[in-house]
Scaffold this motif. Structure first.
Motif, PDB file in Angstrom:
ATOM      1  N   ILE A 153       0.841  -1.208   0.000  1.00 39.78           N
ATOM      2  CA  ILE A 153       0.000   0.000   0.000  1.00 39.78           C
ATOM      3  C   ILE A 153       0.874   1.254   0.000  1.00 39.78           C
ATOM      4  O   ILE A 153       0.608   2.212  -0.735  1.00 39.78           O
ATOM      5  N   GLY A 154       1.917   1.252   0.812  1.00 38.93           N
ATOM      6  CA  GLY A 154       2.788   2.418   0.907  1.00 38.93           C
ATOM      7  C   GLY A 154       3.455   2.763  -0.411  1.00 38.93           C
ATOM      8  O   GLY A 154       3.462   3.927  -0.834  1.00 38.93           O
ATOM      9  N   LEU A 155       4.013   1.748  -1.090  1.00 35.92           N
ATOM     10  CA  LEU A 155       4.725   2.005  -2.344  1.00 35.92           C
ATOM     11  C   LEU A 155       3.778   2.371  -3.483  1.00 35.92           C
ATOM     12  O   LEU A 155       4.064   3.271  -4.283  1.00 35.92           O
ATOM     13  N   ILE A 156       2.635   1.676  -3.566  1.00 39.50           N
ATOM     14  CA  ILE A 156       1.680   1.990  -4.630  1.00 39.50           C
ATOM     15  C   ILE A 156       1.139   3.411  -4.458  1.00 39.50           C
ATOM     16  O   ILE A 156       1.057   4.183  -5.424  1.00 39.50           O
ATOM     17  N   ALA A 157       0.780   3.785  -3.236  1.00 37.71           N
ATOM     18  CA  ALA A 157       0.266   5.138  -2.987  1.00 37.71           C
ATOM     19  C   ALA A 157       1.325   6.188  -3.299  1.00 37.71           C
ATOM     20  O   ALA A 157       1.025   7.251  -3.864  1.00 37.71           O
ATOM     21  N   LEU A 158       2.585   5.888  -2.954  1.00 36.49           N
ATOM     22  CA  LEU A 158       3.670   6.829  -3.206  1.00 36.49           C
ATOM     23  C   LEU A 158       3.844   7.075  -4.702  1.00 36.49           C
ATOM     24  O   LEU A 158       3.880   8.225  -5.164  1.00 36.49           O
ATOM     25  N   LEU A 159       3.935   5.986  -5.474  1.00 32.56           N
ATOM     26  CA  LEU A 159       4.162   6.128  -6.907  1.00 32.56           C
ATOM     27  C   LEU A 159       2.959   6.731  -7.623  1.00 32.56           C
ATOM     28  O   LEU A 159       3.112   7.554  -8.527  1.00 32.56           O
ATOM     29  N   TYR A 160       1.762   6.331  -7.210  1.00 27.43           N
ATOM     30  CA  TYR A 160       0.573   6.859  -7.876  1.00 27.43           C
ATOM     31  C   TYR A 160       0.410   8.346  -7.587  1.00 27.43           C
ATOM     32  O   TYR A 160      -0.068   9.107  -8.442  1.00 27.43           O
ATOM     33  N   SER A 161       0.813   8.779  -6.397  1.00 27.80           N
ATOM     34  CA  SER A 161       0.714  10.203  -6.064  1.00 27.80           C
ATOM     35  C   SER A 161       1.630  11.038  -6.957  1.00 27.80           C
ATOM     36  O   SER A 161       1.244  12.107  -7.444  1.00 27.80           O
ATOM     37  N   PHE A 162       2.854  10.544  -7.202  1.00 28.90           N
ATOM     38  CA  PHE A 162       3.777  11.253  -8.085  1.00 28.90           C
ATOM     39  C   PHE A 162       3.229  11.311  -9.510  1.00 28.90           C
ATOM     40  O   PHE A 162       3.339  12.328 -10.190  1.00 28.90           O
ATOM     41  N   SER A 163       2.653  10.196  -9.958  1.00 27.78           N
ATOM     42  CA  SER A 163       2.089  10.157 -11.302  1.00 27.78           C
ATOM     43  C   SER A 163       0.896  11.096 -11.429  1.00 27.78           C
ATOM     44  O   SER A 163       0.771  11.846 -12.404  1.00 27.78           O
ATOM     45  N   ALA A 164       0.012  11.079 -10.432  1.00 31.73           N
ATOM     46  CA  ALA A 164      -1.195  11.909 -10.468  1.00 31.73           C
ATOM     47  C   ALA A 164      -0.860  13.393 -10.420  1.00 31.73           C
ATOM     48  O   ALA A 164      -1.599  14.229 -10.950  1.00 31.73           O
ATOM     49  N   ALA A 165       0.258  13.744  -9.802  1.00 29.52           N
ATOM     50  CA  ALA A 165       0.639  15.154  -9.671  1.00 29.52           C
ATOM     51  C   ALA A 165       0.874  15.810 -11.021  1.00 29.52           C
ATOM     52  O   ALA A 165       0.693  17.029 -11.166  1.00 29.52           O
ATOM     53  N   GLY A 166       1.250  15.011 -12.038  1.00 31.94           N
ATOM     54  CA  GLY A 166       1.486  15.576 -13.358  1.00 31.94           C
ATOM     55  C   GLY A 166       0.248  16.193 -13.969  1.00 31.94           C
ATOM     56  O   GLY A 166       0.311  17.239 -14.614  1.00 31.94           O
ATOM     57  N   GLY A 167      -0.905  15.549 -13.772  1.00 35.93           N
ATOM     58  CA  GLY A 167      -2.138  16.062 -14.346  1.00 35.93           C
ATOM     59  C   GLY A 167      -2.946  16.924 -13.400  1.00 35.93           C
ATOM     60  O   GLY A 167      -3.664  17.833 -13.826  1.00 35.93           O
ATOM     61  N   ARG A 168      -2.832  16.654 -12.078  1.00 37.07           N
ATOM     62  CA  ARG A 168      -3.687  17.331 -11.105  1.00 37.07           C
ATOM     63  C   ARG A 168      -2.994  18.462 -10.357  1.00 37.07           C
ATOM     64  O   ARG A 168      -3.657  19.323  -9.792  1.00 37.07           O
ATOM     65  N   GLY A 169      -1.658  18.432 -10.322  1.00 35.44           N
ATOM     66  CA  GLY A 169      -0.928  19.422  -9.541  1.00 35.44           C
ATOM     67  C   GLY A 169      -0.578  18.887  -8.161  1.00 35.44           C
ATOM     68  O   GLY A 169      -1.268  18.029  -7.608  1.00 35.44           O
TER      69      GLY A 169
END
Length: 481
Positions: free
Chosen positions: A205-221
């Motif tokens: 959970i920790g690693l998936i949330a970490l990586l997905y947050s970085f990816s989502a930041a590109g489109g959402r800020g």
């Protein structure tokens, strides 16, 4: 040990498996724009074909210390190669983007197993003074796979269906499976170790949330509530994982290895260098494809000389590590790397092909002094009883840093492109959306290289504080006794 180990055969088969795994991992680096257009997805979405690959590997690698206790070398190798086979077949017949991504995730299981397995076995069966050389030879094959993949990808997309990017490897993977079944023996005794499910859940959970947050930041800020929530979740579960490991008698990952200063520093340098390396392998092809209208074949051919130089130098840098130690080798690599990154902060629509090729060639020469030597030195700092945990941790950090580096740079690239496009259109009403977008993409690529240059400078500062002593912790301990 009952069976005599044929060291050369064992390492050869493992290296062969690593070679085909690396080809599969790297084959889409120059093709992301192609798949972006073909499946009509965003840059943020398409980068998951590489980020997702590395993320699954990063999630699974912490299990390697447990898996190497529980299963034999042959069993682990077979699982790795069959995941490569099945994942490749799924990707090759995929009818949509999500099935292609699923196939990539299955394939990544092999990458999660093979590299830490190879590193641990080399450390177990070879003395310290030979490990750098052997890992250099292993690195030659694996880095050659990474060198071959982009050019191979370009040729296939130019003359054949994209499906052959995955299906074309099938006969070679089957041959490697047969060789592994016939020749591999176990190098250590297995035991009925228990798997701590809570640790697996926390780390996943920790690693998936970490990586997905970085990816989502590109489109959402970066200040988007969804991104902040994901980052918070990742921090909470990573802290839970680490605190649980510190309390356990037989942890999934033995975090006591971070008490060793040399290991902390080497893995810190490796984290930064890996982020830079993988970010460059994504951003440069995107700049070439979207900003300069290069085909995947053009991009692959441009990258090929540097990648070959990287592969050829790998055994040489391994010998240098054995002879002169980490500090000298890492410093040489970073002193070469930093100017090459800085040179890419002023890319334009008229930057010459010769300049890009020479810059990439020298960048890859610098990387050859860093990637495999960093991984080898991280294990050289540890006593033998911590090698399995060190291998798992080193490869976890390598995969996570690669995924973070890719996601972070794509996030910067995407967000800066959006900002620059709007500014250019506001400044010049006569500028078309297409032309503004192309100019914005090039400016954004420049910006990403500023960040990569800063990371390389930080890595150099850490290198300067490395101890000169080449002895491992275990050797120092034995001398005291």
């Amino acid at each position: 040990m009952e069976k005599k180990i044929n060291k050369k055969l064992l390492v050869t088969v493992l290296t062969l498996g690593g070679f085909f795994t690396t080809i599969n991992q790297s084959i889409l680096n120059v093709s992301l724009s192609y798949f972006k257009d073909m499946f009509d997805v965003s840059s943020t979405a398409v980068q998951w074909l590489t980020t997702g690959f590395m993320l699954v590997s990063g999630v699974l690698i912490p299990l390697m210390a447990y898996l190497m206790k529980r299963f034999t070398t042959r069993q682990l190798f077979m699982v790795a190669m069959f995941s490569l086979l099945i994942g490749g077949l799924i990707s090759g017949i995929a009818g949509n983007f999500y099935l292609l991504l699923f196939g990539r995730l299955i394939t990544s299981i092999g990458a999660a197993i093979l590299m830490p397995l190879t590193m641990s076995i080399v450390t177990i069966i070879y003395p310290k003074e030979k490990r750098g050389t052997i890992m250099g030879i292993v690195g030659l094959a694996i880095i050659f796979g990474a060198a071959l993949a982009p050019t191979l990808s370009g040729f296939i997309l130019y003359d054949f269906s994209w499906r052959w990017l995955f299906l074309g490897l099938t006969p070679f993977v089957l041959l490697t499976i047969w060789l592994g079944y016939r020749s591999l023996v176990n190098v250590s005794e297995t035991e009925k170790a228990k798997l701590d499910i809570k640790s697996v859940i926390y780390s996943t959970i920790g690693l998936i949330a970490l990586l997905y947050s970085f990816s989502a930041a590109g489109g959402r800020g970066w200040y988007n509530p969804f991104v902040i929530t994901l980052l918070t979740i990742s921090i909470v579960f990573i802290v839970l994982f680490c605190s649980r490991q510190l309390k356990m008698k037989d942890p999934l990952l033995n975090l006591s290895i971070f008490k060793i200063k040399a290991y902390r520093m080497v893995t810190g340098i490796m984290f930064l260098v890996t982020m830079i390396t993988y970010a460059d392998m994504i951003i440069l092809p995107l700049y070439l494809a979207e900003g300069r209208d290069f085909t995947p074949l053009d991009a692959g051919l441009l990258l090929f000389p540097g990648a070959i130089a990287n592969a050829v130098l790998s055994p040489f840098t391994g010998k240098l590590l054995d002879k002169f130690g980490a500090k000298i080798v890492f410093t040489i690599g970073l002193v070469i790397m930093i100017p090459c990154l800085w040179a890419a902060t002023d890319l334009s629509a008229s930057t010459t092909i010769t300049f890009l090729a020479v810059r990439t060639l020298f960048l890859r020469i610098g990387i050859s002094f860093l990637m495999m030597p960093l991984m080898t030195e991280s294990l050289n700092t540890l006593p033998k009883h911590l090698v399995d945990h060190g291998s798992a941790m080193t490869n976890t950090l390598r995969q996570v840093s690669a995924a973070i580096g890719t996601a972070l740079i794509i996030a910067i690239y995407t967000s800066h492109t959006n900002v620059y496009t709007k500014k250019l259109l506001d400044l010049d009403d006569s500028l078309s959306n297409t032309n503004a977008g192309i100019r914005a993409l090039i400016h954004s690529a420049d910006d990403t290289y500023y960040y990569m240059t800063l990371m390389a400078v930080l890595a150099l500062l850490l290198t300067l504080f490395l101890p000169k002593n080449k002895k491992t912790t275990e050797e120092n301990k034995e001398e005291k006794e």
